[in-house]
Design an enzyme around this catalytic site. Sequence first.
Site, PDB file in Angstrom:
ATOM      1  N   HIS A 101       0.837  -1.200   0.000  1.00 23.68           N
ATOM      2  CA  HIS A 101       0.000   0.000   0.000  1.00 23.68           C
ATOM      3  C   HIS A 101       0.872   1.249   0.000  1.00 23.68           C
ATOM      4  CE1 HIS A 101       0.667  -1.368   4.144  1.00 23.68           C
ATOM      5  NE2 HIS A 101       0.723  -0.087   4.481  1.00 23.68           N
ATOM      6  N   HIS A 103       0.702   5.181   1.161  1.00 19.21           N
ATOM      7  CA  HIS A 103      -0.021   6.191   1.926  1.00 19.21           C
ATOM      8  C   HIS A 103       0.042   7.515   1.177  1.00 19.21           C
ATOM      9  CE1 HIS A 103       0.011   4.103   5.988  1.00 19.21           C
ATOM     10  NE2 HIS A 103       1.013   3.464   5.413  1.00 19.21           N
TER      11      HIS A 103
HETATM   12  P1  AMP Z   1       1.566   0.377   7.420  1.00 17.42           P
HETATM   13  O1  AMP Z   1       1.879   0.607   8.870  1.00 17.42           O
HETATM   14  O2  AMP Z   1       2.379   1.192   6.467  1.00 17.42           O
HETATM   15  O3  AMP Z   1       1.581  -1.111   7.089  1.00 17.42           O
HETATM   16  O4  AMP Z   1       0.094   0.917   7.213  1.00 17.42           O
HETATM   17  C1  AMP Z   1      -1.040   0.176   7.483  1.00 17.42           C
HETATM   18  C2  AMP Z   1      -2.154   1.154   7.654  1.00 17.42           C
HETATM   19  O5  AMP Z   1      -3.387   0.465   7.531  1.00 17.42           O
HETATM   20  C3  AMP Z   1      -2.177   1.866   9.013  1.00 17.42           C
HETATM   21  O6  AMP Z   1      -1.946   3.263   8.817  1.00 17.42           O
HETATM   22  C4  AMP Z   1      -3.575   1.568   9.550  1.00 17.42           C
HETATM   23  O7  AMP Z   1      -4.182   2.694  10.149  1.00 17.42           O
HETATM   24  C5  AMP Z   1      -4.328   1.154   8.302  1.00 17.42           C
HETATM   25  N1  AMP Z   1      -5.432   0.250   8.530  1.00 17.42           N
HETATM   26  C6  AMP Z   1      -5.423  -0.909   9.225  1.00 17.42           C
HETATM   27  N2  AMP Z   1      -6.634  -1.468   9.220  1.00 17.42           N
HETATM   28  C7  AMP Z   1      -7.440  -0.654   8.497  1.00 17.42           C
HETATM   29  C8  AMP Z   1      -8.827  -0.691   8.128  1.00 17.42           C
HETATM   30  N3  AMP Z   1      -9.625  -1.697   8.486  1.00 17.42           N
HETATM   31  N4  AMP Z   1      -9.306   0.323   7.380  1.00 17.42           N
HETATM   32  C9  AMP Z   1      -8.508   1.339   7.014  1.00 17.42           C
HETATM   33  N5  AMP Z   1      -7.198   1.423   7.314  1.00 17.42           N
HETATM   34  C10 AMP Z   1      -6.681   0.438   8.053  1.00 17.42           C
END
Ligand code: AMP
Length: 142
Positions: A101, A103
Amino acid sequence: MPHEDCIFCKIINGDIPSAKVYEDEDVYAFLDISQVTKGHTLIIPKTHVKNIYETPNDIAGKLFERVPVIANAIKKAFNPKGMNLINNNESFADQSVFHLHIHLIPRYDETDGYKLRWETHSDEYTQEQLQDISKSISNHLD
Ligand code: AMP
Ligand code: ZN
C-alpha cells in the site's frame, strides 16, 4: 487470489467496511482508518502482493499510475499545502499490514499530526564512495 487473513483483501472483497475513494479493475483506494491527517488515503493493488519487493512490474505500473489521480483529488478536496507519499516495507520499516500500500498523506501545517524527519549525511561521503555505493546497487538490477 485473495490472501487468507489479509485485512486489505477483505476490504477489497467488501468483507470489511471501508471508506472508498476510488476503484477500478486493478486498484482500490480508501481512507486510512488512522487519518494521520484529514484525507489520509491508502491505494492498494487488487492483487495480493506482500510489499514492494514482491511486486511484479505490471502491478507496480498500474498502482503508481493511479497515484497522481488520487493525489490530485485529495488536493482539490482539501487544498493541503503539500502531500507526502509513504510506503513501508517489512516490520522493521513500520509495515504493519502485509499487502502492498501507498499512503497519501496531505499536509496542512507543522502540527497536522505527521512527523517524519531524517538526517543528512552528505558530508560523510566522497564522490568515490558514492560511486561505489551506486555500483553495489546497480550490479543487482535484473
Ligand atoms: P503500514 O503501517 O504502512 O503497514 O500501514 C497500514 C495502515 O493500515 C495503518 O496506517 C492503519 O491505520 C491502516 N489500517 C489498518 N486497518 C485498516 C482498516 N480496516 N481500514 C482502514 N485502514 C486500516
Ligand atoms: Zn491482501
